[in-house]
Design a protein around this motif. Structure first.
Motif, PDB file in Angstrom:
ATOM      1  N   ASP B 170       0.853  -1.183   0.000  1.00 33.83           N
ATOM      2  CA  ASP B 170       0.000   0.000   0.000  1.00 33.83           C
ATOM      3  C   ASP B 170       0.889   1.233   0.000  1.00 33.83           C
ATOM      4  O   ASP B 170       1.174   1.813   1.043  1.00 33.83           O
ATOM      5  CB  ASP B 170      -0.908  -0.030   1.233  1.00 33.83           C
ATOM      6  CG  ASP B 170      -1.813   1.175   1.290  1.00 33.83           C
ATOM      7  OD1 ASP B 170      -1.987   1.842   0.250  1.00 33.83           O
ATOM      8  OD2 ASP B 170      -2.369   1.435   2.371  1.00 33.83           O
ATOM      9  N   VAL B 174      -4.046   3.681   0.944  1.00 36.95           N
ATOM     10  CA  VAL B 174      -5.460   3.332   0.770  1.00 36.95           C
ATOM     11  C   VAL B 174      -6.025   2.755   2.066  1.00 36.95           C
ATOM     12  O   VAL B 174      -7.149   3.055   2.456  1.00 36.95           O
ATOM     13  CB  VAL B 174      -5.643   2.301  -0.367  1.00 36.95           C
ATOM     14  CG1 VAL B 174      -7.125   2.049  -0.621  1.00 36.95           C
ATOM     15  CG2 VAL B 174      -4.973   2.765  -1.635  1.00 36.95           C
ATOM     16  N   LEU B 243      -9.664   9.103  -0.116  1.00 40.00           N
ATOM     17  CA  LEU B 243      -9.688   7.671  -0.405  1.00 40.00           C
ATOM     18  C   LEU B 243      -9.650   7.441  -1.908  1.00 40.00           C
ATOM     19  O   LEU B 243      -8.900   6.584  -2.395  1.00 40.00           O
ATOM     20  CB  LEU B 243     -10.946   7.036   0.198  1.00 40.00           C
ATOM     21  CG  LEU B 243     -11.215   5.582  -0.177  1.00 40.00           C
ATOM     22  CD1 LEU B 243     -10.095   4.669   0.302  1.00 40.00           C
ATOM     23  CD2 LEU B 243     -12.550   5.110   0.407  1.00 40.00           C
ATOM     24  N   ALA B 247      -6.811   5.475  -3.827  1.00 37.77           N
ATOM     25  CA  ALA B 247      -7.177   4.239  -4.515  1.00 37.77           C
ATOM     26  C   ALA B 247      -6.806   4.312  -5.989  1.00 37.77           C
ATOM     27  O   ALA B 247      -6.313   3.333  -6.573  1.00 37.77           O
ATOM     28  CB  ALA B 247      -8.667   3.974  -4.352  1.00 37.77           C
ATOM     29  N   SER B 250      -3.161   3.861  -6.465  1.00 37.41           N
ATOM     30  CA  SER B 250      -2.633   2.555  -6.045  1.00 37.41           C
ATOM     31  C   SER B 250      -2.508   1.576  -7.198  1.00 37.41           C
ATOM     32  O   SER B 250      -1.887   0.534  -7.075  1.00 37.41           O
ATOM     33  CB  SER B 250      -3.553   1.947  -4.982  1.00 37.41           C
ATOM     34  OG  SER B 250      -4.728   1.448  -5.596  1.00 37.41           O
ATOM     35  N   GLY B 259     -13.480   3.198  -4.571  1.00 38.03           N
ATOM     36  CA  GLY B 259     -13.345   4.620  -4.236  1.00 38.03           C
ATOM     37  C   GLY B 259     -14.353   5.465  -4.998  1.00 38.03           C
ATOM     38  O   GLY B 259     -14.979   6.373  -4.437  1.00 38.03           O
ATOM     39  N   THR B 303     -14.553  -1.417   1.421  1.00 36.48           N
ATOM     40  CA  THR B 303     -13.302  -0.919   0.838  1.00 36.48           C
ATOM     41  C   THR B 303     -12.157  -1.121   1.833  1.00 36.48           C
ATOM     42  O   THR B 303     -11.053  -1.530   1.453  1.00 36.48           O
ATOM     43  CB  THR B 303     -13.431   0.581   0.480  1.00 36.48           C
ATOM     44  OG1 THR B 303     -14.606   0.764  -0.296  1.00 36.48           O
ATOM     45  CG2 THR B 303     -12.226   1.053  -0.309  1.00 36.48           C
ATOM     46  N   ALA B 307      -9.046  -3.386   1.061  1.00 38.03           N
ATOM     47  CA  ALA B 307      -7.724  -2.760   1.015  1.00 38.03           C
ATOM     48  C   ALA B 307      -6.765  -3.488   1.958  1.00 38.03           C
ATOM     49  O   ALA B 307      -5.613  -3.749   1.621  1.00 38.03           O
ATOM     50  CB  ALA B 307      -7.834  -1.287   1.388  1.00 38.03           C
TER      51      ALA B 307
END
Ligand SMILES: [Cu+2]
Lengths: 259, 331
Positions: B170, B174, B243, B247, B250, B259, B303, B307
């Motif tokens: 990550d 996220v 977020l 996201a 990412s 997201g 989420t 995540a």
């Protein structure tokens, strides 16, 4: 990543709930202690004077509300042509359903009358719309409809209750221990149903009829402040007048409520 | 997260417990859907003012099935849907107790059953005591928490959770952004439920301004709570924007989609909130505002779960671990 941290987080999420829940019960008003002591109270002697008059309405009469009866087919059946609710009912300038009562001057202890006061549910509506009674007096609530009603007064001073009457002909008996003006009573099944209950500390009152006239009987001689109050217009619009009556006299008092 | 510091951070899937249980997973998804509908049905009770149309509990006018007229349709209808969800939860708990080998999942399934029972009792208390705000608020918030428990259970049974362990780190934050958003949305729901049950939904009658000002004068609790809910909405949008950015950056397409979904639902939610005020709490926008609030919370929570499952802790979090690994490789 294991499942545990998420489970813990969820449990944490319910902590404030437990706290909120614990606080819930404390908010309920304690059951009102009975202030009425019928046996000990010396009954004030009934007088022979009376006050009669008319309550007029000065203002624009609001438009009648059309009631959505479709929510209950049984109610719709009882009112084939529809139902319109007029909470400010004026005829020949006179205002109906106004409580006219002795606000001050009746200094004595008045035990609750033995007879019941009736609040009837008929045609998915209340009869009468203004109920007046003495503290401690019995209120008989009847369901004359072939449908169900719940009777739910929302007092500020007396204890709240909510009772169901699922069948025609059912009756419940309730009473209010303390004097309180204009307790709204309603049915949550049929939200248009609305009446007002006023609990007084003396029996000197009357409710105006269709034409706005009233008669308060059995008054002892004295000087009184008499107030007229209407449920929908509310306490703020109440109007009072001073009047002195002698034994056996039929006094006259006209009052005007402004819209 | 010291578990991840070894060469192979995850224990291998063991035994049949880790195999995908298609029907139990489908059943859990059904429960999530049924619970969202239940939240909508519960919202209808308050929106239509029918909370006391049935004065008794657990029976309704002394009956199992009263005539569904007027306000009874909403109140008794809510009780029926709730009974259905309770029954599904009961079946699921026993099913999971038999089939599931992960103790955490078994425990959470029992917890779900406990919560749904507690929720029913809270509903009964609020009816018996004429809707005291504290109990009604707790009932509303516990509903949302129950919804999250079911989402966690359902995700725990999904192919994604049971599948290959995460390999990506990550790097864009996220995990933290999703968790923060979930917590902020949950608090926003608490404020929203408080506003609703204090009947403060119209305490500020205009939107987007408040009495024609940016910040109104707090002359009553109702105005303060109502304004708090509006400030909460801004915070939620900020969290969801953060977020979304994390996201998107990412490069995990599933998380990026989550997201977008979360922010999209939140924008719909703001529109519904505005509609609630501008229509003076008309039943339809008000009730959809309650249900969409649950959907925003559920999306943020899912989420978060995804995540944390799909991404290893980011560089900031693994720095000490990385240095240990570096030391190990030079040795
Ligand atoms: Cu009714």
């Amino acid at each position: 990543m294991s499942f545990k941290p998420f489970a813990r987080l969820l449990l944490l999420g319910s902590v404030p709930l437990a706290a909120a829940c614990g606080g819930g019960e404390a908010e309920k008003p304690a059951a009102a202690p009975a202030t009425q002591a019928p046996a000990a109270a010396p009954a004030a002697s009934a007088g022979s004077a009376s006050i009669a008059g008319k309550v007029s309405f000065d203002g624009a009469v609001p438009a009648a509300e059309k009631v959505k009866l479709s929510a209950d087919p049984k109610c719709a059946e009882m009112h084939k042509g529809g139902l319109e609710r007029q909470t400010v009912h004026v005829k020949d300038g006179g205002l109906a359903d106004v409580l006219v009562y002795v606000k001050s001057g009746a200094n004595g202890s008045y035990p609750a009358p033995a007879e019941d006061v009736l609040l009837d549910q008929h045609g998915c509506d209340y009869t009468p719309h203004m109920v007046a009674m003495v503290a401690g007096q019995k209120l008989k609530i009847r369901n004359s409809d072939d449908t169900l009603h719940n009777i739910h007064p929302r007092p500020q001073i007396n204890a709240e209750f909510n009772v169901g009457q699922p069948r025609k002909g059912m009756e419940s008996e309730k009473s209010f221990d303390k004097a309180e003006m204009l307790i709204p009573v309603g049915c949550d099944v049929h939200p248009w149903m609305r009446a007002y209950i006023t609990v007084l500390s003396n029996p000197f009152f009357a409710v105006t009829g269709e034409d706005g006239t009233f008669t308060i009987k059995g008054l002892p001689a004295g000087e009184y402040e008499v107030e007229a109050v209407h449920g929908k217009l509310g306490k703020d619009k109440a109007v009072a007048g001073k009047i002195t009556v002698k034994d056996g006299e039929a006094a006259k008092l006209d009052l005007t409520l402004k819209g | 997260m010291s578990v991840h510091s070894g060469a192979d951070p995850r224990p291998q899937a063991q035994g049949p417990s880790r195999s995908f249980d298609r029907w139990r997973h489908r059943f859990s998804v059904l429960m999530v859907g049924a619970t969202l509908f239940l939240i909508f049905a519960g919202g209808l009770v308050t929106s239509t003012g029918s909370g006391l149309a049935v004065p008794d509990w657990p029976l309704s006018y002394g009956m199992l099935m009263p005539p569904m007229v007027g306000g009874i349709f909403y109140e008794h209808g809510h009780r029926m849907v709730a009974t259905g969800v309770g029954f599904l939860t009961l079946v699921f708990a026993f099913w999971t107790a038999r089939r599931e080998t992960r103790p955490g999942v078994r425990r959470l399934a029992w917890a779900a059953l406990g919560i749904v029972i507690a929720q029913g009792v809270l509903g009964g208390i609020t009816v018996r005591f004429f809707l005291p705000p504290a109990v009604s608020i707790a009932h509303a918030c516990l509903a949302q928490t129950f919804f999250c428990v079911l989402i966690a259970l359902s995700y725990g049974l999904s192919r994604e959770w049971l599948g290959a362990p995460a390999t990506n780190s990550d790097t864009t934050g996220v995990r933290g952004a999703a968790l923060a958003a979930t917590l902020v949305v949950w608090l926003q729901l608490l404020v929203g439920a408080t506003m609703r049950h204090l009947h403060a939904g119209l305490a500020i009658p205009d939107f987007p301004l408040a009495f024609g000002q940016l910040v109104p004068s707090f002359t009553s609790t109702a105005i303060a709570v109502h304004f708090g809910h509006r400030v909460g909405a801004v915070l939620v949008l900020a969290c969801l924007l953060r977020l979304l950015v994390a996201a998107q950056r990412s490069r995990d397409r599933s998380l990026a989609r989550m997201g977008v979904l979360a922010l999209g639902l939140a924008l719909v939610q703001v529109a519904l909130g505005a509609a609630t005020i501008l229509t003076a709490k008309a039943v339809v926008p008000t009730t959809f505002h309650v249900a969409t609030g649950a959907a925003v919370l559920g999306t943020c929570w899912l989420t978060t779960l995804r995540a944390w499952r799909r991404l290893r802790p980011g560089p900031a979090m693994t720095r000490p671990v990385a240095s240990v690994a570096g030391a190990a490789s030079t040795a």
